[in-house]
Design a protein around this motif. Structure first.
Motif, PDB file in Angstrom:
ATOM      1  N   TYR A  98     -31.009 -40.708 -22.268  1.00  0.00           N
ATOM      2  CA  TYR A  98     -30.505 -41.101 -20.923  1.00  0.00           C
ATOM      3  C   TYR A  98     -28.924 -41.689 -21.124  1.00  0.00           C
ATOM      4  CZ  TYR A  98     -32.250 -43.376 -16.601  1.00  0.00           C
ATOM      5  OH  TYR A  98     -32.604 -43.676 -15.403  1.00  0.00           O
ATOM      6  N   ILE A  99     -28.582 -42.136 -22.448  1.00  0.00           N
ATOM      7  CA  ILE A  99     -27.451 -42.525 -22.425  1.00  0.00           C
ATOM      8  C   ILE A  99     -26.294 -41.211 -22.257  1.00  0.00           C
ATOM      9  CG2 ILE A  99     -25.614 -43.736 -24.194  1.00  0.00           C
ATOM     10  CD1 ILE A  99     -27.890 -45.543 -24.794  1.00  0.00           C
ATOM     11  N   HIS A 100     -26.866 -40.469 -23.073  1.00  0.00           N
ATOM     12  CA  HIS A 100     -26.180 -39.223 -23.512  1.00  0.00           C
ATOM     13  C   HIS A 100     -25.754 -38.725 -21.884  1.00  0.00           C
ATOM     14  CE1 HIS A 100     -24.452 -35.573 -25.326  1.00  0.00           C
ATOM     15  NE2 HIS A 100     -25.337 -34.834 -24.585  1.00  0.00           N
ATOM     16  N   VAL A 101     -26.737 -38.389 -21.314  1.00  0.00           N
ATOM     17  CA  VAL A 101     -26.680 -38.018 -19.807  1.00  0.00           C
ATOM     18  C   VAL A 101     -25.667 -38.605 -19.047  1.00  0.00           C
ATOM     19  CG1 VAL A 101     -27.659 -37.255 -17.703  1.00  0.00           C
ATOM     20  CG2 VAL A 101     -28.895 -36.838 -20.083  1.00  0.00           C
ATOM     21  N   ALA A 102     -26.027 -39.980 -18.858  1.00  0.00           N
ATOM     22  CA  ALA A 102     -25.063 -40.739 -18.092  1.00  0.00           C
ATOM     23  C   ALA A 102     -23.709 -40.860 -18.544  1.00  0.00           C
ATOM     24  CB  ALA A 102     -25.759 -42.105 -18.142  1.00  0.00           C
ATOM     25  N   ARG A 103     -23.258 -40.615 -19.947  1.00  0.00           N
ATOM     26  CA  ARG A 103     -21.829 -40.775 -20.168  1.00  0.00           C
ATOM     27  C   ARG A 103     -21.142 -39.537 -19.940  1.00  0.00           C
ATOM     28  NH1 ARG A 103     -22.755 -43.901 -26.047  1.00  0.00           N
ATOM     29  NH2 ARG A 103     -22.660 -45.804 -25.469  1.00  0.00           N
ATOM     30  N   GLY A 104     -21.824 -38.557 -19.219  1.00  0.00           N
ATOM     31  CA  GLY A 104     -21.155 -37.294 -18.809  1.00  0.00           C
ATOM     32  C   GLY A 104     -19.871 -37.363 -18.084  1.00  0.00           C
ATOM     33  N   ILE A 105     -19.675 -38.581 -17.263  1.00  0.00           N
ATOM     34  CA  ILE A 105     -18.756 -38.744 -16.731  1.00  0.00           C
ATOM     35  C   ILE A 105     -18.374 -40.235 -16.600  1.00  0.00           C
ATOM     36  CG2 ILE A 105     -18.454 -36.515 -15.351  1.00  0.00           C
ATOM     37  CD1 ILE A 105     -19.248 -38.340 -12.841  1.00  0.00           C
ATOM     38  N   ASN A 106     -17.331 -40.794 -16.250  1.00  0.00           N
ATOM     39  CA  ASN A 106     -17.000 -42.299 -16.465  1.00  0.00           C
ATOM     40  C   ASN A 106     -17.494 -42.708 -15.133  1.00  0.00           C
ATOM     41  OD1 ASN A 106     -15.995 -44.947 -16.386  1.00  0.00           O
ATOM     42  ND2 ASN A 106     -13.611 -44.277 -16.475  1.00  0.00           N
ATOM     43  N   LEU A 107     -18.367 -43.378 -15.318  1.00  0.00           N
ATOM     44  CA  LEU A 107     -19.186 -44.397 -13.899  1.00  0.00           C
ATOM     45  C   LEU A 107     -18.328 -45.434 -13.221  1.00  0.00           C
ATOM     46  CD1 LEU A 107     -22.902 -43.845 -14.970  1.00  0.00           C
ATOM     47  CD2 LEU A 107     -21.431 -42.184 -13.486  1.00  0.00           C
ATOM     48  N   LYS A 108     -17.315 -46.069 -13.975  1.00  0.00           N
ATOM     49  CA  LYS A 108     -16.738 -47.301 -13.687  1.00  0.00           C
ATOM     50  C   LYS A 108     -16.287 -47.068 -12.098  1.00  0.00           C
ATOM     51  CE  LYS A 108     -13.456 -50.750 -15.222  1.00  0.00           C
ATOM     52  NZ  LYS A 108     -12.563 -50.971 -15.953  1.00  0.00           N
ATOM     53  N   GLY A 109     -16.735 -48.011 -11.277  1.00  0.00           N
ATOM     54  CA  GLY A 109     -16.285 -47.967 -10.000  1.00  0.00           C
ATOM     55  C   GLY A 109     -16.787 -47.065  -9.124  1.00  0.00           C
ATOM     56  N   LYS A 110     -17.737 -46.241  -9.589  1.00  0.00           N
ATOM     57  CA  LYS A 110     -18.467 -45.292  -8.742  1.00  0.00           C
ATOM     58  C   LYS A 110     -19.626 -45.693  -7.880  1.00  0.00           C
ATOM     59  CE  LYS A 110     -15.742 -41.831 -10.242  1.00  0.00           C
ATOM     60  NZ  LYS A 110     -15.170 -42.043 -11.606  1.00  0.00           N
ATOM     61  N   ASP A 111     -19.869 -45.170  -6.741  1.00  0.00           N
ATOM     62  CA  ASP A 111     -21.055 -45.221  -6.122  1.00  0.00           C
ATOM     63  C   ASP A 111     -22.089 -44.249  -6.758  1.00  0.00           C
ATOM     64  OD1 ASP A 111     -20.135 -47.317  -4.319  1.00  0.00           O
ATOM     65  OD2 ASP A 111     -19.151 -45.823  -3.166  1.00  0.00           O
ATOM     66  N   VAL A 112     -23.135 -44.799  -7.487  1.00  0.00           N
ATOM     67  CA  VAL A 112     -24.007 -43.776  -7.980  1.00  0.00           C
ATOM     68  C   VAL A 112     -25.382 -43.949  -7.540  1.00  0.00           C
ATOM     69  CG1 VAL A 112     -25.218 -43.261 -10.388  1.00  0.00           C
ATOM     70  CG2 VAL A 112     -22.816 -44.378 -10.109  1.00  0.00           C
ATOM     71  N   LEU A 113     -26.243 -42.652  -7.448  1.00  0.00           N
ATOM     72  CA  LEU A 113     -27.554 -42.813  -6.820  1.00  0.00           C
ATOM     73  C   LEU A 113     -28.407 -42.006  -8.199  1.00  0.00           C
ATOM     74  CD1 LEU A 113     -30.057 -42.555  -4.986  1.00  0.00           C
ATOM     75  CD2 LEU A 113     -28.939 -40.164  -4.505  1.00  0.00           C
ATOM     76  N   GLU A 114     -29.463 -42.725  -8.512  1.00  0.00           N
ATOM     77  CA  GLU A 114     -30.429 -42.145  -9.611  1.00  0.00           C
ATOM     78  C   GLU A 114     -31.785 -41.688  -8.832  1.00  0.00           C
ATOM     79  OE1 GLU A 114     -32.959 -42.913 -13.656  1.00  0.00           O
ATOM     80  OE2 GLU A 114     -31.414 -44.495 -12.802  1.00  0.00           O
ATOM     81  N   ILE A 115     -31.936 -40.467  -8.893  1.00  0.00           N
ATOM     82  CA  ILE A 115     -33.120 -39.684  -8.183  1.00  0.00           C
ATOM     83  C   ILE A 115     -34.487 -40.041  -9.352  1.00  0.00           C
ATOM     84  CG2 ILE A 115     -34.219 -37.854  -7.149  1.00  0.00           C
ATOM     85  CD1 ILE A 115     -31.386 -37.316  -6.096  1.00  0.00           C
ATOM     86  N   ALA A 116     -35.464 -40.522  -8.933  1.00  0.00           N
ATOM     87  CA  ALA A 116     -36.575 -40.671  -9.971  1.00  0.00           C
ATOM     88  C   ALA A 116     -36.499 -41.652 -11.041  1.00  0.00           C
ATOM     89  CB  ALA A 116     -36.926 -39.436 -10.487  1.00  0.00           C
ATOM     90  N   SER A 117     -36.026 -42.902 -10.723  1.00  0.00           N
ATOM     91  CA  SER A 117     -35.876 -43.933 -11.689  1.00  0.00           C
ATOM     92  C   SER A 117     -36.919 -44.491 -12.432  1.00  0.00           C
ATOM     93  CB  SER A 117     -35.258 -45.092 -10.866  1.00  0.00           C
ATOM     94  OG  SER A 117     -35.990 -45.794  -9.842  1.00  0.00           O
ATOM     95  N   GLY A 118     -38.059 -44.046 -12.154  1.00  0.00           N
ATOM     96  CA  GLY A 118     -39.293 -44.692 -12.944  1.00  0.00           C
ATOM     97  C   GLY A 118     -39.324 -46.089 -12.860  1.00  0.00           C
ATOM     98  N   ARG A 119     -39.506 -46.769 -14.072  1.00  0.00           N
ATOM     99  CA  ARG A 119     -39.966 -48.264 -14.285  1.00  0.00           C
ATOM    100  C   ARG A 119     -38.664 -48.748 -14.064  1.00  0.00           C
ATOM    101  NH1 ARG A 119     -44.803 -49.501 -15.942  1.00  0.00           N
ATOM    102  NH2 ARG A 119     -44.027 -51.160 -17.282  1.00  0.00           N
ATOM    103  N   GLY A 120     -37.459 -48.214 -14.018  1.00  0.00           N
ATOM    104  CA  GLY A 120     -36.205 -48.912 -13.724  1.00  0.00           C
ATOM    105  C   GLY A 120     -35.399 -49.299 -15.053  1.00  0.00           C
ATOM    106  N   GLN A 121     -35.726 -49.432 -16.292  1.00  0.00           N
ATOM    107  CA  GLN A 121     -35.131 -49.841 -17.242  1.00  0.00           C
ATOM    108  C   GLN A 121     -33.679 -49.160 -17.435  1.00  0.00           C
ATOM    109  OE1 GLN A 121     -37.254 -49.978 -20.872  1.00  0.00           O
ATOM    110  NE2 GLN A 121     -35.827 -51.605 -21.718  1.00  0.00           N
ATOM    111  N   GLY A 122     -33.765 -47.735 -17.347  1.00  0.00           N
ATOM    112  CA  GLY A 122     -32.670 -46.991 -17.470  1.00  0.00           C
ATOM    113  C   GLY A 122     -31.570 -47.183 -16.522  1.00  0.00           C
ATOM    114  N   SER A 123     -31.936 -47.530 -15.212  1.00  0.00           N
ATOM    115  CA  SER A 123     -31.100 -47.892 -14.223  1.00  0.00           C
ATOM    116  C   SER A 123     -30.620 -49.253 -14.484  1.00  0.00           C
ATOM    117  CB  SER A 123     -31.821 -47.886 -12.964  1.00  0.00           C
ATOM    118  OG  SER A 123     -32.863 -46.545 -12.742  1.00  0.00           O
TER     119      SER A 123
END
Length: 201
Positions: free
Chosen positions: A1-26
């Motif tokens: 999960y961390i490996h995927v999310a670190r693909g680009i810098n998310l700082k200051g970005k508007d992010v959408l996660e699709i299929a967030s499951g139980r929410g802990q990763g989000s």
């Protein structure tokens, strides 16, 4: 999960996660990677209710949503995240088309999932047909296998606590050694890929 999310810098970005499951990763991403906003959707009302109750944070919003019919305006997000979910979708072309629509120019889909080798080619063709540029295509199957091996003993102990009629199903879900899922990765029948897909500027 961390490996995927670190693909680009998310700082200051508007992010959408699709299929967030139980929410802990989000929650983890919203807390540690400093996005401007984080919308997390899942098709399961129960999962969303659980997430709303347990993972509250300013700027993080959970709601029910369908990956193939996104309820957002065009060009609403800088980044979309989708992890280990799309293999269940009836229409992956609709999913990629919807993600392309809601991304802003130059925006990225951080996408990771597994497929059989023949379906990998079909998926990548769909990705390109929609208009995405594949800026990263990474086979992380060996990493996934190593993680499964590392956790195997612990997960087997949890499976034993499940009522006997459901243990086989629980083992399959957990991908313990000897199950179809584990063996499909080990033999190379299934491939786990991590992608960064960019909407052209």
């Amino acid at each position: 999960y961390i490996h995927v999310a670190r693909g680009i810098n998310l700082k200051g970005k508007d992010v959408l996660e699709i299929a967030s499951g139980r929410g802990q990763g989000s929650y983890f991403i919203a807390k540690t990677m400093a996005p401007k906003s984080y919308e997390a959707i899942d098709i399961s009302p129960r999962a969303i209710k659980f997430s709303q109750k347990n993972f509250q944070k300013e700027g993080l919003k959970f709601s029910v949503g369908n990956a193939q019919e996104l309820n957002f305006l065009d060009e609403s997000f800088d980044v979309v995240i989708n992890i280990e979910s799309s293999h269940w979708y009836q229409n992956t072309h609709a999913f990629f088309t919807e993600v392309f629509r809601v991304l802003r120019s130059g925006g990225c889909l951080l996408f990771a999932d597994f497929r059989s080798k023949d379906k990998i080619k079909k998926t990548e063709k769909e990705i390109k047909n929609v208009g995405f540029e594949i800026t990263l295509s990474e086979d992380i199957t060996p990493n996934v296998l190593k993680a499964l091996d590392t956790d195997n003993e612990y997960k087997e102990s949890l499976v034993k606590k499940v009522p006997n009629p459901f243990q086989k199903m629980a083992a399959l879900f957990a991908a313990t050694k000897g199950t179809k899922i584990y063996e499909s990765f080990a033999t190379g029948k299934w491939v786990y890929k991590n992608y960064i897909l960019q909407k052209p500027k």
